[in-house]
Design an enzyme around this catalytic site. Structure first.
Site, mmCIF file in Angstrom:
data_model
loop_
_atom_site.group_PDB
_atom_site.id
_atom_site.type_symbol
_atom_site.label_atom_id
_atom_site.label_comp_id
_atom_site.label_asym_id
_atom_site.label_seq_id
_atom_site.Cartn_x
_atom_site.Cartn_y
_atom_site.Cartn_z
ATOM 1 N N ASP A 29 -27.428 0.252 -24.612
ATOM 2 C CA ASP A 29 -26.379 0.160 -24.060
ATOM 3 C C ASP A 29 -25.032 0.229 -24.685
ATOM 4 O O ASP A 29 -24.953 0.091 -26.049
ATOM 5 C CB ASP A 29 -26.495 -1.379 -23.637
ATOM 6 N N ASN A 85 -29.740 -6.919 -12.810
ATOM 7 C CA ASN A 85 -28.816 -7.149 -12.023
ATOM 8 C C ASN A 85 -29.145 -6.294 -10.948
ATOM 9 O O ASN A 85 -28.982 -5.015 -10.810
ATOM 10 C CB ASN A 85 -27.342 -7.079 -12.570
ATOM 11 N N GLN A 92 -24.236 -6.204 -11.134
ATOM 12 C CA GLN A 92 -24.662 -4.711 -11.270
ATOM 13 C C GLN A 92 -23.316 -3.873 -11.129
ATOM 14 O O GLN A 92 -22.623 -4.084 -10.032
ATOM 15 C CB GLN A 92 -25.695 -4.285 -10.146
ATOM 16 N N VAL A 94 -23.858 -0.466 -12.620
ATOM 17 C CA VAL A 94 -24.440 1.049 -12.322
ATOM 18 C C VAL A 94 -25.529 0.896 -11.158
ATOM 19 O O VAL A 94 -26.371 0.599 -11.467
ATOM 20 C CB VAL A 94 -24.723 1.597 -13.557
ATOM 21 N N HIS A 98 -31.763 -0.678 -13.158
ATOM 22 C CA HIS A 98 -32.413 -0.640 -14.830
ATOM 23 C C HIS A 98 -32.506 -1.946 -15.127
ATOM 24 O O HIS A 98 -31.998 -2.798 -14.646
ATOM 25 C CB HIS A 98 -31.364 0.156 -15.580
ATOM 26 N N HIS A 100 -32.199 -4.407 -18.540
ATOM 27 C CA HIS A 100 -31.481 -4.711 -19.741
ATOM 28 C C HIS A 100 -32.710 -5.628 -20.605
ATOM 29 O O HIS A 100 -33.043 -6.617 -20.203
ATOM 30 C CB HIS A 100 -30.330 -5.810 -19.652
HETATM 31 P P1 AMP Z 1 -25.207 -3.509 -14.923
HETATM 32 O O1 AMP Z 1 -23.928 -4.294 -14.933
HETATM 33 O O2 AMP Z 1 -26.285 -4.251 -14.753
HETATM 34 O O3 AMP Z 1 -25.192 -2.444 -13.717
HETATM 35 O O4 AMP Z 1 -25.323 -2.775 -16.257
HETATM 36 C C1 AMP Z 1 -24.744 -1.510 -16.578
HETATM 37 C C2 AMP Z 1 -24.766 -1.172 -18.058
HETATM 38 O O5 AMP Z 1 -24.835 -0.109 -18.478
HETATM 39 C C3 AMP Z 1 -23.619 -2.186 -18.736
HETATM 40 O O6 AMP Z 1 -24.123 -2.946 -19.686
HETATM 41 C C4 AMP Z 1 -22.948 -0.926 -19.438
HETATM 42 O O7 AMP Z 1 -22.475 -1.431 -20.892
HETATM 43 C C5 AMP Z 1 -23.911 0.100 -19.538
HETATM 44 N N1 AMP Z 1 -23.573 1.527 -19.552
HETATM 45 C C6 AMP Z 1 -22.583 2.094 -18.898
HETATM 46 N N2 AMP Z 1 -22.504 3.261 -19.297
HETATM 47 C C7 AMP Z 1 -23.111 3.699 -20.101
HETATM 48 C C8 AMP Z 1 -23.478 4.625 -20.886
HETATM 49 N N3 AMP Z 1 -22.827 6.104 -20.757
HETATM 50 N N4 AMP Z 1 -24.323 4.603 -21.999
HETATM 51 C C9 AMP Z 1 -25.079 3.438 -22.258
HETATM 52 N N5 AMP Z 1 -24.819 2.406 -21.636
HETATM 53 C C10 AMP Z 1 -23.829 2.431 -20.262
#
Ligand code: AMP
Length: 109
Positions: A29, A85, A92, A94, A98, A100
């Site tokens: 992450d 999430n 969430q 992204v 996925h 964590h």
């Molecule tokens: P969520 O909030 O559950 O959708 O988690 C998205 C996660 O993706 C967050 O913890 C971000 O820090 C991580 N994230 C976003 N962009 C990238 C990236 N380019 N490379 C690695 N992690 C990322």
């Protein structure tokens, strides 16, 4: 439009990839919340758990199997938290489902 995670899967943008198989990719992450914080991401672009079709549940199994593998191979990750999430109000950001994988510290119960 491809998600940012699909761009990582397709090597269009860089990431610190730590494991990969036919079903999932694992990378660090970018904003780690714990000393070990990686994301386990299905190679199929599925928005969230609510969007899983019956044939997508193979990825749920793949996420668990990869979490077990990571716990056995990353020093300090023997005990871990797996967090998904699913939906904006659940945190969430992204919209490519996925998990964590959080480890390396004692986490709040
Ligand atoms: P969520 O909030 O559950 O959708 O988690 C998205 C996660 O993706 C967050 O913890 C971000 O820090 C991580 N994230 C976003 N962009 C990238 C990236 N380019 N490379 C690695 N992690 C990322």
């Amino acid at each position: 439009m491809k998600t940012i995670f699909s761009k990582i899967i397709d090597r269009e943008i860089p990431a610190d990839i730590v494991a990969e198989n036919d079903q999932v990719i694992v990378f660090r992450d970018i904003n780690p919340k714990t000393p070990i914080h990686v994301l386990i991401v299905p190679k199929k672009e599925i928005k969230d758990i609510q969007s899983f079709a019956p044939e997508d549940f193979v990825y749920a199994q793949a996420i668990f199997a990869m979490a077990q593998q990571l716990s056995q191979t990353i020093p300090g990750a023997e005990e871990f938290r797996l967090q998904i999430n699913s939906g904006y109000r659940a945190g969430q950001r992204v919209f490519h489902v996925h998990a964590h994988f959080l480890a390396g510290a004692e986490l709040a119960a």
